[in-house]
Design an enzyme around this catalytic site. Structure first.
Site, PDB file in Angstrom:
ATOM      1  CG  ASP A  77      -1.759   1.119   1.309  1.00 58.66           C
ATOM      2  OD1 ASP A  77      -2.469   1.481   0.350  1.00 58.66           O
ATOM      3  OD2 ASP A  77      -1.480   1.762   2.584  1.00 58.66           O
ATOM      4  CG  ASP A  96      -1.218   7.509   0.375  1.00 60.30           C
ATOM      5  OD1 ASP A  96      -0.547   8.406   0.127  1.00 60.30           O
ATOM      6  OD2 ASP A  96      -2.085   7.651  -0.524  1.00 60.30           O
TER       7      ASP A  96
END
Length: 215
Positions: A11, A13
């Site tokens: 991922d 952020d």
């Protein structure tokens, strides 16, 4: 604990970079512009595609315009100290071959590229909200990334900070590693939980990558 993998899926952020201040700033302004500050306060932002958030808050005929507006606000906020690397990100990624990892983000490609370019991360493979029909916690984003890397999902490891992303990784049949950068340990259901990527080391072998917790 050592985890063996053939591909690592990150991922963005909250995992590789932090953009929380920018997200809060931009979405608060966006909610004010559309007169929905009260409704906005009940919505979970983190780890979800913007199109789903906007669709939860506004009539369907307003969604395309409102979606373009939040994307513009967030992209324009990147130079305003809108993003910075989380601890351990650069060293960990630098230890990996470019064809063994991918970024899998709920952001649009335009926004994801703006944030990653700002901190000098250039993934060879990236899956964004523009590439999928169902976002996290659906497994589609991670399954697509595995397919693009040519790796069986069972041999992939997902790195996430949000419950929705971890749920997506589990549903894809992948090993999950949670980072406590935005949520507390008890909120994260994963095979391994660490504070951030600085807690991990990676050893590249002929068979893949061995991920270990630093002593």
């Amino acid at each position: 604990m050592t985890i063996h993998a053939r591909a690592l899926l990150f991922d963005n952020d909250g995992t590789l970079v932090s953009s929380l201040a920018s997200v809060d700033r931009c979405w608060a302004l966006w909610a004010e512009e559309y007169g929905i500050t009260e409704e906005f306060g009940t919505i979970e932002l983190h780890g979800r595609p913007a199109v789903e958030i906007v669709a939860d808050l506004l009539p369907a005929d307003v969604v395309p315009e409102a979606l373009a507006r939040i994307e513009t606000l967030e992209v324009e906020d990147v130079p305003n100290d809108g993003v910075h690397l989380l601890p351990g990100t650069k060293a960990f990624l630098d230890s990996l071959p470019a064809d063994r990892w991918a970024v899998v983000t709920s952001a649009t490609r335009r926004l994801a590229e703006a944030r990653l370019d700002a901190v000098g991360i250039l993934p060879k493979t990236m899956v964004t909200a523009d590439d999928i029909t169902r976002g996290k916690p659906d497994p589609e984003p991670y399954l697509l990334a595995a397919r693009e890397l040519g790796v069986d999902p069972a041999h992939c490891v997902v790195f996430e900070d949000a419950p929705a992303g971890l749920a997506a990784g589990r549903a894809a049949g992948m090993t999950t590693v949670a980072l406590t950068t935005t949520h507390r340990t008890h909120e994260l259901d994963a095979d391994l939980v660490v504070k951030d990527l600085s807690a991990l080391s990676a050893l590249v072998t002929d068979g893949g990558v061995e991920i270990s917790v630093r002593g």
